[in-house]
Scaffold this motif. Structure first.
Motif, PDB file in Angstrom:
ATOM      1  N   ARG A   1       0.849  -1.191   0.000  1.00 58.38           N
ATOM      2  CA  ARG A   1       0.000   0.000   0.000  1.00 58.38           C
ATOM      3  C   ARG A   1       0.886   1.244   0.000  1.00 58.38           C
ATOM      4  NH1 ARG A   1      -5.039  -1.578   2.309  1.00 58.38           N
ATOM      5  NH2 ARG A   1      -5.572  -3.519   1.210  1.00 58.38           N
ATOM      6  N   LYS A   2       0.525   2.188  -0.841  1.00 58.02           N
ATOM      7  CA  LYS A   2       1.286   3.432  -0.889  1.00 58.02           C
ATOM      8  C   LYS A   2       0.609   4.413   0.063  1.00 58.02           C
ATOM      9  CE  LYS A   2       3.546   6.481  -4.174  1.00 58.02           C
ATOM     10  NZ  LYS A   2       3.734   6.818  -5.614  1.00 58.02           N
ATOM     11  N   SER A   3       1.046   4.356   1.324  1.00 60.92           N
ATOM     12  CA  SER A   3       0.361   5.103   2.377  1.00 60.92           C
ATOM     13  C   SER A   3       1.162   6.271   2.912  1.00 60.92           C
ATOM     14  CB  SER A   3       0.009   4.156   3.524  1.00 60.92           C
ATOM     15  OG  SER A   3       1.177   3.492   3.981  1.00 60.92           O
ATOM     16  N   VAL A   4       2.456   6.379   2.590  1.00 59.85           N
ATOM     17  CA  VAL A   4       3.304   7.479   3.064  1.00 59.85           C
ATOM     18  C   VAL A   4       3.747   8.277   1.855  1.00 59.85           C
ATOM     19  CG1 VAL A   4       5.429   8.121   4.259  1.00 59.85           C
ATOM     20  CG2 VAL A   4       4.077   6.169   5.068  1.00 59.85           C
ATOM     21  N   PRO A   5       3.467   9.588   1.820  1.00 64.92           N
ATOM     22  CA  PRO A   5       3.878  10.392   0.665  1.00 64.92           C
ATOM     23  C   PRO A   5       5.397  10.339   0.451  1.00 64.92           C
ATOM     24  CG  PRO A   5       2.343  11.617   2.038  1.00 64.92           C
ATOM     25  CD  PRO A   5       2.698  10.402   2.818  1.00 64.92           C
TER      26      PRO A   5
ATOM     27  N   ASN B   1      14.266   4.421  12.481  1.00 59.55           N
ATOM     28  CA  ASN B   1      14.371   5.855  12.241  1.00 59.55           C
ATOM     29  C   ASN B   1      15.569   6.129  11.347  1.00 59.55           C
ATOM     30  OD1 ASN B   1      15.657   8.666  13.128  1.00 59.55           O
ATOM     31  ND2 ASN B   1      13.431   8.777  13.473  1.00 59.55           N
ATOM     32  N   ASN B   2      15.329   6.919  10.277  1.00 56.99           N
ATOM     33  CA  ASN B   2      16.430   7.257   9.360  1.00 56.99           C
ATOM     34  C   ASN B   2      16.806   8.725   9.473  1.00 56.99           C
ATOM     35  OD1 ASN B   2      14.294   8.521   8.159  1.00 56.99           O
ATOM     36  ND2 ASN B   2      14.748   7.794   6.073  1.00 56.99           N
ATOM     37  N   VAL B   3      16.541   9.320  10.646  1.00 57.87           N
ATOM     38  CA  VAL B   3      16.775  10.737  10.974  1.00 57.87           C
ATOM     39  C   VAL B   3      15.637  11.602  10.437  1.00 57.87           C
ATOM     40  CG1 VAL B   3      18.329  12.724  10.762  1.00 57.87           C
ATOM     41  CG2 VAL B   3      19.281  10.407  10.974  1.00 57.87           C
TER      42      VAL B   3
ATOM     43  N   LEU C   1       9.519   5.028  10.970  1.00 64.55           N
ATOM     44  CA  LEU C   1       8.588   4.279  10.153  1.00 64.55           C
ATOM     45  C   LEU C   1       8.292   2.935  10.781  1.00 64.55           C
ATOM     46  CD1 LEU C   1       7.206   4.526   7.277  1.00 64.55           C
ATOM     47  CD2 LEU C   1       9.039   3.037   6.464  1.00 64.55           C
ATOM     48  N   GLY C   2       7.055   2.516  10.649  1.00 63.72           N
ATOM     49  CA  GLY C   2       6.629   1.179  11.001  1.00 63.72           C
ATOM     50  C   GLY C   2       5.830   0.613   9.844  1.00 63.72           C
ATOM     51  N   ILE C   3       5.655  -0.699   9.801  1.00 64.62           N
ATOM     52  CA  ILE C   3       4.895  -1.334   8.722  1.00 64.62           C
ATOM     53  C   ILE C   3       3.879  -2.272   9.351  1.00 64.62           C
ATOM     54  CG2 ILE C   3       4.966  -2.893   6.752  1.00 64.62           C
ATOM     55  CD1 ILE C   3       7.616  -1.784   5.976  1.00 64.62           C
TER      56      ILE C   3
ATOM     57  N   ALA D   1      -1.672  -7.261   3.304  1.00 66.85           N
ATOM     58  CA  ALA D   1      -1.352  -5.907   2.860  1.00 66.85           C
ATOM     59  C   ALA D   1      -0.236  -5.371   3.739  1.00 66.85           C
ATOM     60  CB  ALA D   1      -2.573  -5.019   2.934  1.00 66.85           C
ATOM     61  N   LEU D   2       0.753  -4.763   3.117  1.00 68.96           N
ATOM     62  CA  LEU D   2       1.848  -4.120   3.846  1.00 68.96           C
ATOM     63  C   LEU D   2       1.616  -2.617   3.759  1.00 68.96           C
ATOM     64  CD1 LEU D   2       5.015  -6.135   2.729  1.00 68.96           C
ATOM     65  CD2 LEU D   2       3.582  -6.463   4.738  1.00 68.96           C
ATOM     66  N   LYS D   3       1.413  -2.006   4.921  1.00 66.75           N
ATOM     67  CA  LYS D   3       1.072  -0.586   4.955  1.00 66.75           C
ATOM     68  C   LYS D   3       2.119   0.169   5.774  1.00 66.75           C
ATOM     69  CE  LYS D   3      -2.634   2.589   6.259  1.00 66.75           C
ATOM     70  NZ  LYS D   3      -3.973   2.701   6.895  1.00 66.75           N
ATOM     71  N   PRO D   4       3.055   0.884   5.091  1.00 62.39           N
ATOM     72  CA  PRO D   4       4.019   1.717   5.827  1.00 62.39           C
ATOM     73  C   PRO D   4       3.287   2.842   6.556  1.00 62.39           C
ATOM     74  CG  PRO D   4       4.735   1.347   3.572  1.00 62.39           C
ATOM     75  CD  PRO D   4       3.305   0.900   3.659  1.00 62.39           C
ATOM     76  N   THR D   5       3.740   3.122   7.777  1.00 60.18           N
ATOM     77  CA  THR D   5       3.095   4.134   8.603  1.00 60.18           C
ATOM     78  C   THR D   5       4.166   4.957   9.305  1.00 60.18           C
ATOM     79  OG1 THR D   5       1.248   2.629   8.994  1.00 60.18           O
ATOM     80  CG2 THR D   5       1.426   4.531  10.460  1.00 60.18           C
ATOM     81  N   VAL D   6       3.979   6.311   9.281  1.00 60.33           N
ATOM     82  CA  VAL D   6       4.901   7.197  10.002  1.00 60.33           C
ATOM     83  C   VAL D   6       4.490   7.218  11.460  1.00 60.33           C
ATOM     84  CG1 VAL D   6       5.784   9.546  10.217  1.00 60.33           C
ATOM     85  CG2 VAL D   6       5.321   8.574   7.955  1.00 60.33           C
ATOM     86  N   ILE D   7       5.454   7.001  12.351  1.00 62.86           N
ATOM     87  CA  ILE D   7       5.198   6.910  13.794  1.00 62.86           C
ATOM     88  C   ILE D   7       5.904   8.073  14.470  1.00 62.86           C
ATOM     89  CG2 ILE D   7       5.537   5.506  15.857  1.00 62.86           C
ATOM     90  CD1 ILE D   7       5.454   3.049  14.055  1.00 62.86           C
TER      91      ILE D   7
END
Length: 822
Positions: free
Chosen positions: A390-394, A488-490, A494-496, A514-520
């Motif tokens: 899923r394209k969930s993070v811009p 964290n990449n600075v 991110l979590g999935i 479904a794999l949904k990347p999410t900003v935490i």
């Protein structure tokens, strides 16, 4: 088998008996209406000379001249309307050409005398269509006796005559052309390469024309097209255990094995013989290895050594390589979709290449290679998991998956097989990248938990660190990963989320997620940086390797020191043995020299004794001769008759003359002078009569001997010339006489000339005479006056007073005078 009679032009059958010796024709077919068929022969078309094609007429005439009653020609000796007969003929054709007494290769496109064997590239012979047709390949290889003929049926040469030229044209080694080496000794790939540039009128025939070359049989199915070549390869694999059949597209143009372009699945078997064009030097390198094949369920099953490449692909190492090289052929492979173990596909466009037999990442196993990867569904295996991204993070994009064959990019799907928890070690690496900011990439690792449910851990990596490197060195970061579900990449944390999706009833064995990347918000306590882990792991591994090497060097150095110590002791002992041996050799050499000197002395002594013995034997013969002569002489003195013994008496006179003059018996000497004809005889000292006459200063005898023909320059054996004797004795008158008669002033004995002897003896006046004297005077002997003295004013030597011998000689003179008077 049917044969054409060259006299009647009718067909005769030999189906149940061995055929008679026959000639066979090899040619290229023209248009159908130009060829004579089986039906044409039955209809009597060949009985008319005008109805016979030139190739048939020429073949029959040639065979008749060569003493053959029958010929076989494929166009008219096979009933092609009978499919059973046609199939039997195609499967038997190689044997028929092999059993023929002679084969005539008719090159209809080579004009008469237009060929030149010395100009291969320009020759009409080398560019003939005959060398480009599929069927003529077996017609070239099968017959032992083959002659080439041009369009006018003039002989170009035999296969033996032209074998080097034919090898250049066809690429077939002469040993196979001439039948020295059986065809089965050539690898399958090499035999395929011989057909790689040949064509046939029908696509199926490119397979059927190779049956005899590989010694296999299969049904003819005209209309199947390219499938015929695949069936041929499958039949070859069943009958011949040679995996070089997979060595196609070797070095052909195409992407490198490390090319990262999308993989397109291809076929395991070559589509056509043309793909073997670069396999002409491929040979089997391991005859002892198991090369059996099994074709089952659309897959090829065989034992194969696999080498893992850095791009996630594999090279299957075949048991064949290029002749004269220590490399083997490696064919490109990729894991088959679905993650099934030991199942692979051959990617299209990736070339086979030569690689080392052994190397890192090589393991042997029984593998399956899907025969046709382009026409199968992506996966229908039980236990397959589909992950929809899923394209969930811009600005966060999925950029790579490992293994790449599991990523269906256009469908945003990742395919995996996780049947149960036993597959938990299988991992799929998924890479996400922030396209707006130059931050590190996120790498998701898909695995199974203990209950068989998939979960996703996260870590970060630099953009330069490839997924292939991560997979190859997973031990560097695998232990740090459990529980790391965020990273964290600075720029962000991110979590999935892994969300299970319902599957249709028809595909209940396949699970969907479904794999949904999410900003935490916030940042995790620990983020695994796989790049740093790899760097530390690499440095640690290098350090460990260096330490191992150092310890190995220390251990090796200690062993070497011990070896040096032991070797040094051995060297000391060997040196002592060598010194003792040298002393023995020295003593032996001294003994050898002593024995050699002794042998030389004894040899010289023996040589002297042999020479002396020979001289004594010769002297004994001479003395016996002289004794016999003197006995005859005495017999004459006692009143014997001389007539009839003139020659013997003359020889006696010659032998006795030197003795008579030396002892001063003038009367006897005069008598002997009258009888002698040769004055080279010598006494026991080797001196001639002239030498004795000069030595005694007896000028009268000197003149008589010279007048009789004595040589004034000849020295006695081992002595001086008469001039030497006269000069040493100061006999001036004789010196003058000898010089007048041509005695040489330059003659030397012991390095001394007559002048040197006169000077040494103190004869000054004689030195003056010898110095200016011409080399060859011509004054007559009678012009010289006899000097009153011979030696420095001293009276000339006189002969001894008459004795009984002298009286005897006087008596002999009177007797001979009386005998001559009568």
């Amino acid at each position: 088998m049917r044969l054409l009679n060259v006299d009647t032009f009718t067909l005769e059958e030999f189906f149940y008996a061995d055929p008679p010796p026959y000639a066979i024709l090899s040619h290229t077919w023209g248009a159908d209406h130009e060829e004579v068929s089986y039906r044409d022969v039955l209809d009597g078309r060949l009985k008319s000379a005008t109805g016979r094609p030139a190739k048939v007429t020429g073949c029959c005439l040639r065979a008749k001249k060569d003493g053959y009653q029958y010929v076989w020609i494929d166009t008219c000796c096979i009933d092609k309307t009978n499919l059973v007969e046609l199939q039997e003929a195609i499967n038997s054709m190689f044997r028929w050409y092999r059993d023929a007494a002679i084969c005539y290769a008719y090159l209809s496109d080579v004009p008469t005398r237009a060929w030149d064997r010395h100009k291969v590239s320009e020759s009409a012979f080398s560019s003939s269509r005959w060398f480009q047709r599929g069927w003529t390949l077996q017609e070239l290889l099968a017959p032992l006796n083959l002659r080439f003929y041009d369009a006018g049926w003039e002989c170009i040469g035999t296969k033996g005559d032209l074998c080097d030229l034919v090898e250049t044209i066809t690429g077939i080694p002469t040993s196979f052309l001439l039948g020295i080496t059986e065809l089965h000794h050539a690898s399958v790939a090499q035999r395929m390469s011989w057909a790689s540039r040949r064509v046939t009128k029908r696509p199926e025939d490119i397979a059927y024309c190779l049956l005899g070359i590989f010694g296999v049989s299969m049904p003819m199915i005209y209309g199947e097209g390219d499938k015929a070549f695949r069936r041929l390869q499958e039949q070859i694999m069943k009958d011949i255990g040679d995996d070089s059949i997979l060595a196609w597209d070797l070095g052909a143009e195409g992407p490198d094995p490390g090319d990262r372009s999308p993989v397109v699945f291809g076929t395991a078997l070559a589509p056509a013989p043309s793909h073997f064009a670069n396999s002409g030097r491929v040979v089997v390198v391991d005859h002892s290895a198991d090369s059996s094949f099994e074709i089952q369920g659309g897959s090829l099953r065989l034992p194969l050594a696999l080498r893992h490449t850095v791009d996630g692909q594999f090279l299957g190492l075949l048991k064949c390589g290029v002749q004269g090289d220590e490399m083997v052929v490696g064919i490109p492979l990729v894991p088959a979709p679905g993650g099934q173990p030991d199942k692979y596909l051959r990617p299209r466009g990736r070339r086979a290449r030569l690689v080392a037999k052994s190397g890192p990442g090589t393991s042997a196993s029984l593998v399956q290679i899907q025969l046709d990867g382009g026409h199968k569904p992506l996966s229908a295996a039980a236990g397959t998991c589909w992950f929809h991204i899923r394209k969930s993070v811009p600005n966060l994009e999925l950029v790579a998956v490992h293994p790449k064959t599991l990523w269906h990019k256009e469908r945003a799907l990742i395919e995996g097989v996780f049947k149960d928890a036993a597959n938990a070690k299988q991992m799929i690496l998924v890479r996400f990248r922030d396209t707006e900011r130059k931050a590190s990439d996120f790498v998701a690792v898909l695995q199974l938990d203990t209950e068989g449910r998939p979960y996703c851990c996260l870590m970060v990596a630099s953009r330069e660190t490839s997924l292939e490197e991560m997979a190859e060195h997973s031990m560097a970061w695998r232990d740090k990963l459990p529980g790391k579900f965020t990273a964290n990449n600075v720029a962000m944390t991110l979590g999935i989320e892994v969300e299970a999706l319902a599957s249709p009833p028809a595909s209940s064995s396949q699970r969907r997620f479904a794999l949904k990347p999410t900003v935490i918000p916030g940042a995790p306590a620990v983020t695994v940086n796989v790049t740093t882990a790899l760097q530390l792991s690499g440095a640690s591994e290098i350090l460990e390797d260096l330490c191992r090497r150092r310890n190995a060097l220390k251990s090796g150095a200690q062993e070497d020191r011990e070896i040096i110590r032991v070797t040094k002791e051995k060297l000391v002992n060997k040196q002592a043995e060598l010194d003792a041996l040298r002393e023995k050799i020295k003593a032996l050499q001294q003994e050898e020299r002593r024995l050699a000197e002794e042998l030389d002395r004894e040899s010289r002594k023996q040589s002297g004794l042999v020479s002396r013995c020979g001289w004594c034997e010769q002297a004994e013969v001479d003395l016996s001769d002289k004794i016999a002569g003197m006995q005859r002489f005495i017999d004459v003195c006692n009143g014997a008759q001389v007539q009839g013994n003139e020659e013997a008496f003359s020889k006696t006179a010659e032998q006795a003359l030197p003795f008579a003059i030396a002892k001063g018996y003038e009367s006897l000497a005069r008598l002997l002078l009258d009888r002698a004809t040769n004055f080279t005889a010598t006494d026991f000292a080797g001196r001639t009569a002239l030498s004795h006459a000069v030595s005694r200063g007896h000028e009268e005898f000197v003149r008589l001997l010279i007048r009789k023909g004595a040589d004034v320059s000849a020295p006695p054996v081992g002595g001086w010339t008469p001039l030497h004797v006269a000069a040493d004795g100061g006999l001036e008158g004789l010196v003058g006489l000898l010089l007048e008669k041509g005695a040489s002033l330059k003659a030397k004995r012991d390095g001394l000339t007559p002048e040197d002897l006169a000077r040494r003896s103190g004869h000054g006046q004689l030195v003056k005479i010898l110095s200016p004297w011409p080399e060859a005077p011509h004054r007559p002997v009678e012009s010289w006056e006899r000097p009153s003295s011979s030696r420095s004013g001293a009276p000339a030597p006189s002969l001894p007073p008459p004795s009984k011998t002298a009286l005897l000689i006087d008596r002999l003179e009177k007797m001979f005078s009386g005998a001559e008077a009568t």
